[in-house]
Motif scaffolding. Structure first.
Motif, mmCIF file in Angstrom:
data_model
loop_
_atom_site.group_PDB
_atom_site.id
_atom_site.type_symbol
_atom_site.label_atom_id
_atom_site.label_comp_id
_atom_site.label_asym_id
_atom_site.label_seq_id
_atom_site.Cartn_x
_atom_site.Cartn_y
_atom_site.Cartn_z
ATOM 1 N N ILE A 34 24.288 61.610 -32.699
ATOM 2 C CA ILE A 34 23.886 60.245 -32.384
ATOM 3 C C ILE A 34 22.848 60.324 -31.275
ATOM 4 O O ILE A 34 23.008 61.088 -30.312
ATOM 5 C CB ILE A 34 25.081 59.372 -31.948
ATOM 6 N N LYS A 35 21.757 59.581 -31.442
ATOM 7 C CA LYS A 35 20.731 59.480 -30.397
ATOM 8 C C LYS A 35 20.305 58.025 -30.315
ATOM 9 O O LYS A 35 19.822 57.455 -31.304
ATOM 10 C CB LYS A 35 19.529 60.373 -30.685
ATOM 11 N N ASN A 36 20.489 57.436 -29.171
ATOM 12 C CA ASN A 36 20.189 56.019 -28.968
ATOM 13 C C ASN A 36 19.025 55.880 -28.000
ATOM 14 O O ASN A 36 19.120 56.265 -26.833
ATOM 15 C CB ASN A 36 21.423 55.297 -28.419
ATOM 16 N N ASP A 37 17.901 55.329 -28.470
ATOM 17 C CA ASP A 37 16.708 55.113 -27.661
ATOM 18 C C ASP A 37 16.679 53.666 -27.182
ATOM 19 O O ASP A 37 16.462 52.743 -27.977
ATOM 20 C CB ASP A 37 15.438 55.406 -28.468
ATOM 21 N N GLU A 38 16.902 53.464 -25.894
ATOM 22 C CA GLU A 38 16.825 52.129 -25.300
ATOM 23 C C GLU A 38 15.430 51.941 -24.706
ATOM 24 O O GLU A 38 15.216 52.107 -23.512
ATOM 25 C CB GLU A 38 17.914 51.972 -24.230
ATOM 26 N N TYR A 39 14.459 51.607 -25.593
ATOM 27 C CA TYR A 39 13.068 51.455 -25.189
ATOM 28 C C TYR A 39 12.684 49.974 -25.233
ATOM 29 O O TYR A 39 12.899 49.300 -26.249
ATOM 30 C CB TYR A 39 12.144 52.227 -26.139
ATOM 31 N N PHE A 40 12.085 49.486 -24.139
ATOM 32 C CA PHE A 40 11.633 48.103 -24.065
ATOM 33 C C PHE A 40 10.187 48.027 -23.572
ATOM 34 O O PHE A 40 9.751 47.003 -23.067
ATOM 35 C CB PHE A 40 12.563 47.304 -23.142
ATOM 36 N N ASN A 41 9.452 49.110 -23.734
ATOM 37 C CA ASN A 41 8.048 49.141 -23.345
ATOM 38 C C ASN A 41 7.194 48.557 -24.470
ATOM 39 O O ASN A 41 7.712 48.101 -25.492
ATOM 40 C CB ASN A 41 7.629 50.574 -23.011
ATOM 41 N N ASN A 42 5.875 48.609 -24.297
ATOM 42 C CA ASN A 42 4.958 48.050 -25.290
ATOM 43 C C ASN A 42 4.398 49.087 -26.258
ATOM 44 O O ASN A 42 3.546 48.767 -27.085
ATOM 45 C CB ASN A 42 3.781 47.357 -24.591
ATOM 46 N N ILE A 43 4.880 50.333 -26.179
ATOM 47 C CA ILE A 43 4.310 51.419 -26.982
ATOM 48 C C ILE A 43 5.236 51.846 -28.120
ATOM 49 O O ILE A 43 4.818 51.957 -29.271
ATOM 50 C CB ILE A 43 3.988 52.632 -26.086
ATOM 51 N N ALA A 44 6.500 52.099 -27.830
ATOM 52 C CA ALA A 44 7.416 52.683 -28.812
ATOM 53 C C ALA A 44 8.621 51.779 -29.030
ATOM 54 O O ALA A 44 9.085 51.091 -28.112
ATOM 55 C CB ALA A 44 7.875 54.064 -28.354
ATOM 56 N N ASP A 45 9.134 51.789 -30.253
ATOM 57 C CA ASP A 45 10.328 51.028 -30.598
ATOM 58 C C ASP A 45 11.586 51.724 -30.093
ATOM 59 O O ASP A 45 11.675 52.955 -30.101
ATOM 60 C CB ASP A 45 10.457 50.890 -32.121
ATOM 61 N N GLY A 46 12.571 50.937 -29.713
ATOM 62 C CA GLY A 46 13.897 51.463 -29.478
ATOM 63 C C GLY A 46 14.657 51.521 -30.794
ATOM 64 O O GLY A 46 14.557 50.613 -31.620
#
Length: 389
Positions: free
Chosen positions: A47-59
């Motif tokens: 399991i890998k969870n990406d918590e991204y909220f920037n303007n470049i990459a999706d979480g």
């Protein structure tokens, strides 16, 4: 036979020292210990969870399992043929997402290894994160098709490969796609080495259908990524030590339709400390219009957001055309890995990204993302074993 096992051990040591992700693992070095016939089994649950909220990459969240059983035939202690099937299942679905037949031929002599067929690249060819995203190994892209040559000695570590990603026939509606690459490390002093890495991505073809237009995407596309620098390592052994690395990155492409900048450059500085089962990585990344064909999306200089949100019933397109040519990040990673049973490995990983630059001002909906902090975490359990028949 002892000489052969020493060569395989050299491969293992080089791959272990260059590891950049807890999800990486090495080729199973026991396959040549099989006298004639055997079976290897690789199973990864993650399991890998990406918590991204920037303007470049999706979480996003990656959660699933890989299973790769292979039949092994060793005609002698230098040549090997393997045939198997690679299965992927994403948890939360009732079906198997991918079932890929795999075939490969391996030849080992002295310090060289040649592989033709399927390449099971569970360590991303030791490419750094800006050139090859570590999440690739959690998808079906971990299985490549082509040819690979490796050379390992006390002074030189070298890996060159061709991955043929899309085969075409006459009048195909799509283009041929392949990636070529090379990673090398030359030891110049006891603790100092020079790493060079190169990735070439191509889409084209002579026999497929071509549709000409002003904004045509069917023309040949070539993308080059290069990284070179210095690495200073104080590893007295594989269990403890510091590694300092610097890489100068460069890209050039022949299109500004899919990628906003034809050329660009970046600096990537890393400091790694390893002690027993723990590894700490601290990195600084500074880009000047740098983009990559296969790298981690967090290091791109333009937005790759999927734009699937709606505002008052209208598609949210605020990220279309967003560029951050001077993207600057602090990047950290901590991971733990340990063999909890014979040939079974457990791993934990946490990463964080701290944005130092302002985002583009393409429209009023975008907030200033300077000081933005994004993070991800992951867990995996891997079985990698060989059985004699």
């Amino acid at each position: 036979m002892k000489k052969l096992l020493c060569i395989i051990t050299l491969f293992y040591q080089f791959n272990a020292s260059a590891q950049e992700s807890v999800f990486f693992s090495n080729e199973n070095n026991k396959t040549f210990e099989v006298d004639k016939f055997g079976v290897s089994v690789y199973n990864a649950n993650f399991i890998k969870n990406d918590e991204y909220f920037n303007n470049i990459a999706d979480g996003l969240t990656l959660l699933g399992t890989h299973l790769h059983p292979e039949f092994i035939y060793n005609s002698n202690n230098k040549t090997q043929f393997k045939a198997g099937i690679f299965l992927i299942k994403n948890f939360g679905e009732n079906n198997i997402d991918f079932a890929i037949p795999t075939f490969s031929f391996n030849y080992i002599k002295n310090n060289s290894q040649l592989t033709i067929g399927n390449l099971f690249t569970k360590n991303n060819h030791n490419l750094i994160e800006p050139l090859m995203a570590s999440e690739k190994i959690l998808s079906n892209d971990v299985i490549e098709t082509g040819i690979e040559y490796k050379y390992d000695s006390n002074k030189i570590n070298f890996d060159a490969w061709l991955n043929w990603e899309n085969y075409i026939r006459k009048y195909s509606e799509v283009r041929e796609v392949f990636t070529m690459g090379m990673t090398s490390k030359l030891s110049v002093l006891k603790h100092l080495s020079i790493p060079i890495q190169y990735v070439y991505y191509h889409r084209g073809g002579q026999i497929n259908k071509k549709y000409r237009s002003e904004n045509n995407l069917d023309n040949t596309m070539n993308f080059h990524n290069l990284a070179m620098g210095l690495e200073y390592a104080t590893h007295p052994n594989l269990n403890k030590g510091f590694t300092f690395g610097y890489n100068y990155l460069y890209h050039i492409t022949n299109t500004e339709i899919e990628y906003p900048f034809k050329t660009g450059r970046a600096h990537y500085v890393t400091l790694t400390y390893k002690i027993n089962h723990l590894q700490f990585l601290l990195a600084y990344y500074n880009a000047d219009k740098f983009t990559t064909a296969k790298g981690n999306e967090m290091f791109q200089s333009y937005s790759l957001k999927s734009n699937i949100n709606y505002w008052n019933g209208e598609l949210d397109n605020r990220y279309v055309g967003l560029e951050e040519p001077n993207r600057s990040l602090l990047f950290t990673k901590v991971f733990y890995q340990n063999e909890i049973a014979n040939n079974i490995k457990l791993g934990l990983q946490i990463e964080g990204y701290y944005q130092l630059n302002n985002s583009g001002t393409i429209n009023y909906l975008l907030s200033n993302k300077k000081n933005q902090f994004d993070y991800s975490y992951g867990v995996f359990l891997i079985l990698n074993d060989v059985f004699k028949l």
